[in-house]
Design an enzyme around this catalytic site. Structure first.
Site, PDB file in Angstrom:
ATOM      1  N   HIS A 270     -25.060 -35.460 -60.855  1.00  0.00           N
ATOM      2  CA  HIS A 270     -25.452 -34.764 -59.617  1.00  0.00           C
ATOM      3  C   HIS A 270     -24.417 -33.709 -59.276  1.00  0.00           C
ATOM      4  O   HIS A 270     -23.406 -33.586 -59.969  1.00  0.00           O
ATOM      5  CB  HIS A 270     -25.717 -35.751 -58.480  1.00  0.00           C
ATOM      6  CG  HIS A 270     -24.550 -36.547 -57.983  1.00  0.00           C
ATOM      7  ND1 HIS A 270     -23.873 -37.450 -58.762  1.00  0.00           N
ATOM      8  CD2 HIS A 270     -23.924 -36.571 -56.773  1.00  0.00           C
ATOM      9  CE1 HIS A 270     -22.910 -38.009 -58.054  1.00  0.00           C
ATOM     10  NE2 HIS A 270     -22.905 -37.478 -56.850  1.00  0.00           N
TER      11      HIS A 270
ATOM     12  N   HIS B 132     -22.317 -33.125 -56.725  1.00  0.00           N
ATOM     13  CA  HIS B 132     -21.118 -33.297 -55.895  1.00  0.00           C
ATOM     14  C   HIS B 132     -19.845 -32.908 -56.659  1.00  0.00           C
ATOM     15  O   HIS B 132     -19.748 -33.148 -57.869  1.00  0.00           O
ATOM     16  CB  HIS B 132     -21.019 -34.742 -55.391  1.00  0.00           C
ATOM     17  CG  HIS B 132     -21.957 -35.034 -54.254  1.00  0.00           C
ATOM     18  ND1 HIS B 132     -22.299 -36.315 -53.872  1.00  0.00           N
ATOM     19  CD2 HIS B 132     -22.608 -34.200 -53.412  1.00  0.00           C
ATOM     20  CE1 HIS B 132     -23.136 -36.254 -52.840  1.00  0.00           C
ATOM     21  NE2 HIS B 132     -23.340 -34.976 -52.546  1.00  0.00           N
TER      22      HIS B 132
ATOM     23  N   ASP C 137     -16.941 -34.150 -56.956  1.00  0.00           N
ATOM     24  CA  ASP C 137     -16.240 -35.180 -57.728  1.00  0.00           C
ATOM     25  C   ASP C 137     -17.064 -35.628 -58.950  1.00  0.00           C
ATOM     26  O   ASP C 137     -16.735 -36.633 -59.597  1.00  0.00           O
ATOM     27  CB  ASP C 137     -15.862 -36.387 -56.842  1.00  0.00           C
ATOM     28  CG  ASP C 137     -17.064 -37.101 -56.275  1.00  0.00           C
ATOM     29  OD1 ASP C 137     -17.988 -36.429 -55.787  1.00  0.00           O
ATOM     30  OD2 ASP C 137     -17.087 -38.351 -56.317  1.00  0.00           O
ATOM     31  N   HIS C 138     -18.102 -34.851 -59.279  1.00  0.00           N
ATOM     32  CA  HIS C 138     -18.923 -35.121 -60.477  1.00  0.00           C
ATOM     33  C   HIS C 138     -19.105 -33.889 -61.362  1.00  0.00           C
ATOM     34  O   HIS C 138     -19.185 -34.012 -62.576  1.00  0.00           O
ATOM     35  CB  HIS C 138     -20.286 -35.707 -60.065  1.00  0.00           C
ATOM     36  CG  HIS C 138     -20.128 -37.016 -59.372  1.00  0.00           C
ATOM     37  ND1 HIS C 138     -20.278 -38.219 -60.010  1.00  0.00           N
ATOM     38  CD2 HIS C 138     -19.732 -37.306 -58.110  1.00  0.00           C
ATOM     39  CE1 HIS C 138     -19.996 -39.193 -59.160  1.00  0.00           C
ATOM     40  NE2 HIS C 138     -19.666 -38.669 -57.993  1.00  0.00           N
TER      41      HIS C 138
ATOM     42  N   HIS D  86     -29.236 -40.297 -53.311  1.00  0.00           N
ATOM     43  CA  HIS D  86     -27.863 -39.925 -52.915  1.00  0.00           C
ATOM     44  C   HIS D  86     -27.813 -38.395 -52.787  1.00  0.00           C
ATOM     45  O   HIS D  86     -27.369 -37.854 -51.778  1.00  0.00           O
ATOM     46  CB  HIS D  86     -26.903 -40.442 -53.982  1.00  0.00           C
ATOM     47  CG  HIS D  86     -25.476 -40.039 -53.809  1.00  0.00           C
ATOM     48  ND1 HIS D  86     -24.677 -40.530 -52.806  1.00  0.00           N
ATOM     49  CD2 HIS D  86     -24.691 -39.195 -54.519  1.00  0.00           C
ATOM     50  CE1 HIS D  86     -23.461 -39.995 -52.910  1.00  0.00           C
ATOM     51  NE2 HIS D  86     -23.450 -39.178 -53.941  1.00  0.00           N
TER      52      HIS D  86
ATOM     53  N   ASP E   7     -23.655 -41.941 -58.762  1.00  0.00           N
ATOM     54  CA  ASP E   7     -23.513 -42.543 -57.433  1.00  0.00           C
ATOM     55  C   ASP E   7     -24.819 -43.149 -56.941  1.00  0.00           C
ATOM     56  O   ASP E   7     -25.086 -43.184 -55.737  1.00  0.00           O
ATOM     57  CB  ASP E   7     -23.029 -41.493 -56.415  1.00  0.00           C
ATOM     58  CG  ASP E   7     -21.589 -41.067 -56.641  1.00  0.00           C
ATOM     59  OD1 ASP E   7     -20.919 -41.651 -57.513  1.00  0.00           O
ATOM     60  OD2 ASP E   7     -21.138 -40.136 -55.937  1.00  0.00           O
TER      61      ASP E   7
ATOM     62  N   HIS F 284     -17.727 -44.914 -59.236  1.00  0.00           N
ATOM     63  CA  HIS F 284     -16.644 -45.205 -58.280  1.00  0.00           C
ATOM     64  C   HIS F 284     -16.274 -46.682 -58.290  1.00  0.00           C
ATOM     65  O   HIS F 284     -17.127 -47.537 -58.532  1.00  0.00           O
ATOM     66  CB  HIS F 284     -17.056 -44.833 -56.839  1.00  0.00           C
ATOM     67  CG  HIS F 284     -17.188 -43.368 -56.602  1.00  0.00           C
ATOM     68  ND1 HIS F 284     -16.137 -42.573 -56.234  1.00  0.00           N
ATOM     69  CD2 HIS F 284     -18.267 -42.548 -56.701  1.00  0.00           C
ATOM     70  CE1 HIS F 284     -16.557 -41.311 -56.095  1.00  0.00           C
ATOM     71  NE2 HIS F 284     -17.849 -41.271 -56.379  1.00  0.00           N
TER      72      HIS F 284
HETATM   73 FE    FE Z   1     -19.114 -39.485 -56.197  1.00  0.00          FE
HETATM   74 ZN    ZN Z   2     -21.741 -38.218 -55.051  1.00  0.00          ZN
END
Ligand code: FE
Ligand code: ZN
Length: 253
Positions: A56, A58, A60-61, A113, A132, A170
């Site tokens: 996805h 985001h 942090d991805h 998400h 996530d 995570h």
């Molecule tokens: Fe994440």
């Molecule tokens: Zn995420």
């Protein structure tokens, strides 16, 4: 020939994954949470990166996409939404197959998400990379999608074989375990949370988990069974899920 997975912790609580197809030696990165950490993992393993597979958009991805591609020349595949923040070479949707050498990953639409979130399922190797969407004893927050959409996504994952290894993005499991104990008094849940707290006290990861373990103890997958306790006797499964998700969002324990 199987795949091999190299798991590494990065950022505050992310897990990065390199996956190697043993037949050809080619490797993929599942997401790019932190470019420096991904490149360090490539040096540690010596694996040649052919592919970046995003779950996805985001940061942090997908935030490391540009730097990892610049350093390795890897091709980037993922959901179209990744282009909001990062480069993408090929957009994927439900049912498509991504090949890494001889290893095949089926794309599963697991929106909720984020609207376009996808997961990658390697049936031959009993592995699924879920970003996530599903966590050990938890699930992703509903930033973009509806409870109905997330419930549909989680139901697709729950339908995979019990032995499937679930690679979550995570390490949220201790906090998830505290919440699980507050809504579910099944002895299986109690036993699982004790394992989780012990593993974390030893500094060990609780990821990967398995579909079977999550079906037995994850309060989001068990939402229909917990509905009565939440005052929602007879609720539709997605409604029960929405109630558990709302309870977790409000949980401060
Ligand atoms: Fe994440
Ligand atoms: Zn995420």
């Amino acid at each position: 020939m199987p795949i091999r997975v190299h798991q590494f912790a990065c950022l505050s609580d992310n897990y990065g994954y390199l996956v190697r197809d043993e037949a050809t030696g080619l490797a993929a990165a599942i997401d790019t949470p932190d470019a420096d950490a991904v490149l360090q993992a490539l040096r540690d393993t010596g694996w040649p990166l052919a592919l970046i597979m995003n779950t996805h958009w985001h940061p942090d991805h997908a935030g490391g996409n540009a730097a990892v591609k610049a350093a390795t020349g890897a091709k980037i595949v993922g959901p179209q939404e990744v282009t909001r923040i990062a480069p993408l070479d090929q957009a994927l949707s439900e049912g498509e197959t991504v090949m890494l050498g001889e290893a095949a990953f089926t794309v599963i639409d697991t929106g909720g998400h984020t609207l376009g979130h996808i997961s990658y399922y390697d049936a031959a190797d009993h592995a699924v990379f879920v970003g996530d969407t599903l966590f050990a004893l938890g699930c992703g927050r509903l930033f973009e999608g509806t409870a109905e959409q997330m419930w549909t996504s989680l139901s697709k994952l729950a339908a995979l074989p019990d032995e499937t290894a679930v690679y979550c993005a995570h390490e949220y499991t201790a906090a998830n375990a505290r919440f699980a104990l507050s809504v579910d008094h099944d002895p299986v849940v109690k036993a699982r949370t004790e394992q989780v707290f012990a593993a974390r006290a030893r500094g060990e990861p609780t990821v990967p988990t398995t579909i079977g373990a999550e079906k037995a103890a994850n309060p989001f997958l068990r939402a229909p069974l917990l509905a009565a306790g939440l005052g929602l006797k007879g609720a539709a499964p997605a409604q029960a899920f929405a109630a558990v998700r709302a309870a977790k969002d409000a949980f401060t324990g």
